[in-house]
Design an enzyme around this catalytic site. Structure first.
Site, PDB file in Angstrom:
ATOM      1  N   GLY A 192     -47.192   8.835 -43.857  1.00  0.00           N
ATOM      2  CA  GLY A 192     -46.543   9.039 -44.989  1.00  0.00           C
ATOM      3  C   GLY A 192     -45.960   7.655 -45.539  1.00  0.00           C
ATOM      4  O   GLY A 192     -46.340   6.699 -45.537  1.00  0.00           O
ATOM      5  N   SER A 193     -44.746   7.926 -46.224  1.00  0.00           N
ATOM      6  CA  SER A 193     -44.239   6.898 -47.015  1.00  0.00           C
ATOM      7  C   SER A 193     -43.277   6.100 -46.294  1.00  0.00           C
ATOM      8  O   SER A 193     -42.568   6.825 -45.183  1.00  0.00           O
ATOM      9  CB  SER A 193     -43.292   7.382 -48.292  1.00  0.00           C
ATOM     10  OG  SER A 193     -42.479   8.607 -47.890  1.00  0.00           O
ATOM     11  N   PRO A 194     -42.903   4.920 -46.471  1.00  0.00           N
ATOM     12  CA  PRO A 194     -41.897   4.142 -45.845  1.00  0.00           C
ATOM     13  C   PRO A 194     -40.706   4.765 -45.821  1.00  0.00           C
ATOM     14  O   PRO A 194     -39.918   4.649 -44.788  1.00  0.00           O
ATOM     15  CB  PRO A 194     -41.960   2.794 -46.546  1.00  0.00           C
ATOM     16  CG  PRO A 194     -43.453   2.706 -47.078  1.00  0.00           C
ATOM     17  CD  PRO A 194     -43.908   3.976 -47.599  1.00  0.00           C
ATOM     18  N   ILE A 196     -39.603   7.815 -45.946  1.00  0.00           N
ATOM     19  CA  ILE A 196     -39.622   9.025 -45.088  1.00  0.00           C
ATOM     20  C   ILE A 196     -39.766   8.520 -43.529  1.00  0.00           C
ATOM     21  O   ILE A 196     -39.113   9.046 -42.609  1.00  0.00           O
ATOM     22  CB  ILE A 196     -40.545  10.141 -45.119  1.00  0.00           C
ATOM     23  CG1 ILE A 196     -40.368  10.684 -46.720  1.00  0.00           C
ATOM     24  CG2 ILE A 196     -40.372  11.406 -44.345  1.00  0.00           C
ATOM     25  CD1 ILE A 196     -39.003  11.341 -47.155  1.00  0.00           C
ATOM     26  N   GLU A 214     -47.838   5.461 -39.715  1.00  0.00           N
ATOM     27  CA  GLU A 214     -48.732   5.256 -40.571  1.00  0.00           C
ATOM     28  C   GLU A 214     -48.227   5.357 -41.986  1.00  0.00           C
ATOM     29  O   GLU A 214     -48.258   6.140 -42.724  1.00  0.00           O
ATOM     30  CB  GLU A 214     -50.062   6.143 -40.386  1.00  0.00           C
ATOM     31  CG  GLU A 214     -50.711   6.044 -39.006  1.00  0.00           C
ATOM     32  CD  GLU A 214     -51.665   4.724 -38.715  1.00  0.00           C
ATOM     33  OE1 GLU A 214     -51.748   3.887 -39.878  1.00  0.00           O
ATOM     34  OE2 GLU A 214     -51.565   4.259 -37.491  1.00  0.00           O
ATOM     35  N   CYS A 252     -53.721   5.249 -49.235  1.00  0.00           N
ATOM     36  CA  CYS A 252     -52.710   4.191 -48.633  1.00  0.00           C
ATOM     37  C   CYS A 252     -53.513   2.933 -48.454  1.00  0.00           C
ATOM     38  O   CYS A 252     -52.988   1.739 -48.853  1.00  0.00           O
ATOM     39  CB  CYS A 252     -52.361   4.590 -47.292  1.00  0.00           C
ATOM     40  SG  CYS A 252     -53.767   4.992 -45.972  1.00  0.00           S
TER      41      CYS A 252
HETATM   42  N1  LIG Z   1     -51.179   4.455 -43.493  1.00  0.00           N
HETATM   43  C1  LIG Z   1     -51.682   5.675 -43.601  1.00  0.00           C
HETATM   44  O1  LIG Z   1     -52.916   6.173 -42.741  1.00  0.00           O
HETATM   45  C2  LIG Z   1     -51.553   6.549 -44.655  1.00  0.00           C
HETATM   46  C3  LIG Z   1     -52.411   7.563 -45.145  1.00  0.00           C
HETATM   47  C4  LIG Z   1     -52.234   8.485 -46.216  1.00  0.00           C
HETATM   48  C5  LIG Z   1     -50.716   8.102 -46.969  1.00  0.00           C
HETATM   49  N2  LIG Z   1     -50.135   7.131 -46.481  1.00  0.00           N
HETATM   50  C6  LIG Z   1     -48.839   7.162 -47.280  1.00  0.00           C
HETATM   51  O2  LIG Z   1     -48.020   8.183 -47.280  1.00  0.00           O
HETATM   52  C7  LIG Z   1     -47.450   8.156 -48.691  1.00  0.00           C
HETATM   53  C8  LIG Z   1     -47.857   9.251 -49.499  1.00  0.00           C
HETATM   54  O3  LIG Z   1     -47.985  10.710 -48.793  1.00  0.00           O
HETATM   55  P1  LIG Z   1     -46.815  11.592 -48.813  1.00  0.00           P
HETATM   56  O4  LIG Z   1     -46.357  11.751 -50.148  1.00  0.00           O
HETATM   57  O5  LIG Z   1     -47.154  12.819 -48.087  1.00  0.00           O
HETATM   58  O6  LIG Z   1     -45.523  11.056 -47.885  1.00  0.00           O
HETATM   59  P2  LIG Z   1     -44.115  11.599 -47.695  1.00  0.00           P
HETATM   60  O7  LIG Z   1     -43.437  10.647 -46.747  1.00  0.00           O
HETATM   61  O8  LIG Z   1     -43.463  12.083 -48.741  1.00  0.00           O
HETATM   62  O9  LIG Z   1     -44.285  12.791 -46.554  1.00  0.00           O
HETATM   63  C9  LIG Z   1     -45.196  12.762 -45.550  1.00  0.00           C
HETATM   64  C10 LIG Z   1     -44.749  13.846 -44.500  1.00  0.00           C
HETATM   65  O10 LIG Z   1     -43.358  13.894 -44.312  1.00  0.00           O
HETATM   66  C11 LIG Z   1     -42.707  15.070 -44.598  1.00  0.00           C
HETATM   67  N3  LIG Z   1     -41.252  14.855 -45.108  1.00  0.00           N
HETATM   68  C12 LIG Z   1     -40.860  14.890 -46.450  1.00  0.00           C
HETATM   69  N4  LIG Z   1     -39.677  14.816 -46.541  1.00  0.00           N
HETATM   70  C13 LIG Z   1     -39.338  14.583 -45.450  1.00  0.00           C
HETATM   71  C14 LIG Z   1     -37.883  14.447 -45.111  1.00  0.00           C
HETATM   72  N5  LIG Z   1     -36.734  14.412 -45.558  1.00  0.00           N
HETATM   73  N6  LIG Z   1     -37.773  14.558 -43.555  1.00  0.00           N
HETATM   74  C15 LIG Z   1     -38.579  14.624 -42.797  1.00  0.00           C
HETATM   75  N7  LIG Z   1     -40.010  14.914 -43.136  1.00  0.00           N
HETATM   76  C16 LIG Z   1     -40.359  14.759 -44.464  1.00  0.00           C
HETATM   77  C17 LIG Z   1     -43.898  15.768 -45.395  1.00  0.00           C
HETATM   78  O11 LIG Z   1     -43.536  17.213 -45.418  1.00  0.00           O
HETATM   79  C18 LIG Z   1     -44.961  15.337 -45.111  1.00  0.00           C
HETATM   80  O12 LIG Z   1     -45.368  16.131 -43.992  1.00  0.00           O
HETATM   81  C19 LIG Z   1     -48.057   6.816 -49.226  1.00  0.00           C
HETATM   82  O13 LIG Z   1     -46.722   5.869 -49.192  1.00  0.00           O
HETATM   83  C20 LIG Z   1     -49.158   6.587 -48.707  1.00  0.00           C
HETATM   84  O14 LIG Z   1     -49.485   5.176 -48.613  1.00  0.00           O
HETATM   85  C21 LIG Z   1     -50.412   6.446 -45.401  1.00  0.00           C
END
Ligand SMILES: NC(=O)c1ccc[n+]([C@@H]2O[C@H](COP(=O)([O-])OP(=O)(O)OC[C@H]3O[C@@H](n4cnc5c(N)ncnc54)[C@H](O)[C@@H]3O)[C@@H](O)[C@H]2O)c1
Length: 484
Positions: A192-194, A196, A214, A252
């Protein structure tokens, strides 16, 4: 939420009991589960493509390449390699430790939590799971609430194919993730995102739980047009595929922006136009090959980035948007201001800024002035430039003369560094990601060295000094009384 807390408690208890029973440690169990994942994806190919279309508007071919096919390949690699991966590795101990022997065995962490993101909801959920299972763990998955159809399909399908006392799926958003993170896990794997990612790491710190993060960021692409001038057609095609051909740039490792010399910028823009048309026709919105923006919120984020008047002024191709259809046209910007939001946050959409430099060597300094990216791409045949990129910049990976392909190559580790993440997976690295490498040393009681023990004296000090240096000949002389 009380009911959810109860569900999480109960699931965790069941998974811990299953792990404690030793069932998941057996290679046979791991293989059965990996086979079941392959079977599940095969049996549900149409349903999986349907949910990826509903959640993201992905064409089924794109869905198969980036998700279903990728997962089946990953599970097959694990299945075919597992016997090799689980073999304890003998360590060659220095003579100093004779007659002891050493080896390293990979032990499963125990019960692991996988939190995945919405952009590749099937592969980013199942691929870490493949690693966790290969290593012999029990695993709980929470997919993203922003791809609800994929999440629901996984929650419905996984229990009917996999061992549901060991492998569980819980659906939900941040509130459910928060409950999950209040518990103690043996390993947390987060995509997910940096932003979170920091929350995940803070929660993991409470229990000293190891984490793999990741994350994302802005992946730059250098075009050294001098050295690749004859291959520019392929260069432009590959960059276009990397920007617009995979989830509409919501990836990503997507190309975030391009760095090129000023003198070549207008030719480059002209080269992009026919390629985009060849991919998506005259009307990309109706082509069926452009994934949509995931949610209204993300659409509005992209429109905010594009609606900055200074960014608007930099649009040289595309730029149209349709909020109802969550569609953003493949768009090219030329030199948007470097202090604009679009040049400082991960774009995660089908917009490609081209940033011009006087000399392509300046690209190194440009990249170094930003957080460490997940990937750096560079189209160049200049070996000196390649060496500079490798030695002067830091990133999760560097790919020369291609984009995104490194993700598919499971012989290479995949992961970020700094703000783009920590830890790595894919292929054997996935097995390692979910294993603790336990050091085993077997000593012998046949002989004992008095120099190890008090009372201390000069002889023992000399002995220890020589031992640390592995100066065996001098040690023998010392013991024979021929050396002081
Ligand atoms: N490196 C990789 O393999 C990879 C792959 C895909 C996406 N990404 C990155 O992910 C980001 C986009 O994905 P996203 O929008 O789903 O990311 P996100 O960080 O918003 O969410 C990821 C996960 O975290 C959970 N989450 C959300 N808020 C939370 C909180 N407050 N506490 C705990 N968990 C929480 C979500 O339910 C989800 O399951 C981009 O920055 C992208 O670059 C990285």
């Amino acid at each position: 939420m009380e009911a959810m807390k109860e569900t999480v408690d109960q699931s965790l208890r069941e998974m811990r009991d299953t792990f404690a029973s030793g069932r998941t440690r057996s290679v046979k169990w791991r293989k059965t589960q990996l086979e079941a994942i392959i079977e599940m994806v095969k049996d549900n190919e149409d349903k999986m493509c349907d949910v990826l279309f509903q959640d993201l508007g992905k064409h089924s071919t794109e869905a198969f390449r980036d998700e279903l096919g990728f997962v089946m390949r990953s599970a097959t690699t694990a299945l075919n390699s597992l016997d090799k991966w689980v073999v304890p590795r003998k360590s060659n101990l220095p003579l100093l430790f004779y007659p002891a022997t050493g080896k390293v065995i990979s032990e499963p962490y125990g019960t692991v939590l996988v939190l995945s993101s919405w952009n590749f909801p099937i592969s980013l959920s199942l691929d870490p799971m493949i690693g966790a299972i290969s290593a012999g763990n029990t695993v709980l998955l929470k997919a993203s609430e922003l791809s609800p159809n994929a999440s629901a399909l996984l929650a419905k399908t996984i229990p009917s194919y996999l061992d549901n006392k060991a492998i569980k799926v819980i659906e939900g958003g941040p509130d459910v993730a928060t409950i999950l993170l209040q518990h103690q896990w043996d390993k947390i794997f987060f995509t997910g995102s940096p932003r979170i990612g920091k929350i995940i790491m803070a929660a993991a710190a409470e229990h000293l739980t190891p984490v793999t993060l990741e994350l994302g960021g802005k992946c730059p692409t250098i075009i050294d047009h001098h050295s690749v001038s004859k291959d520019m057609k392929s260069v432009v095609k590959r960059i276009s595929g990397g920007k617009w051909g995979s989830c509409s740039g919501q990836a990503c490792i997507s190309v975030d922006y391009v760095l090129v010399e000023q003198s070549f910028a207008s030719s480059l823009i002209e080269m992009f136009k026919p390629v985009i048309k060849s991919f998506f026709g005259e009307n990309p919105k109706e082509s069926g090959c452009v994934a949509r923006i995931v949610t209204k919120k993300h659409f509005q984020r992209l429109s905010r980035l594009l609606n900055d008047p200074r960014v608007q002024a930099s649009i040289v191709y595309g730029g149209s948007m349709d909020e109802e259809k969550l569609y953003v046209e493949p768009t090219i910007l030329l030199n948007p201001p470097l202090d604009s939001e679009i040049m400082n946050e991960e774009i995660f959409g089908p917009v490609l800024p081209i940033i011009t430099l006087r000399d392509i060597q300046e690209s190194i300094g440009f990249i170094k002035s930003k957080p460490k990216p997940l990937a750096i791409y560079a189209f160049t045949k200049d070996e000196k430039l390649k060496t500079r990129i490798l030695s002067e910049t830091s990133s999760g990976s560097v790919t020369f003369n291609d984009v995104m392909i490194q993700y598919m190559c499971d012989a290479l580790p995949f992961g970020g560094v700094g703000e783009s993440g920590m830890g790595r997976y894919h292929g054997k690295y996935s097995f390692e990601c979910f294993s603790h490498e336990k050091a085993i040393m077997e000593g012998s009681l046949a002989m004992d060295l008095e120099a190890r023990y008090p009372p201390w004296n000069n002889f023992k000090l000399t002995f220890i000094r020589l031992a640390f240096r592995e100066a065996y000949f001098k040690l023998v002389l010392l013991m024979l009384g021929l050396k002081r």
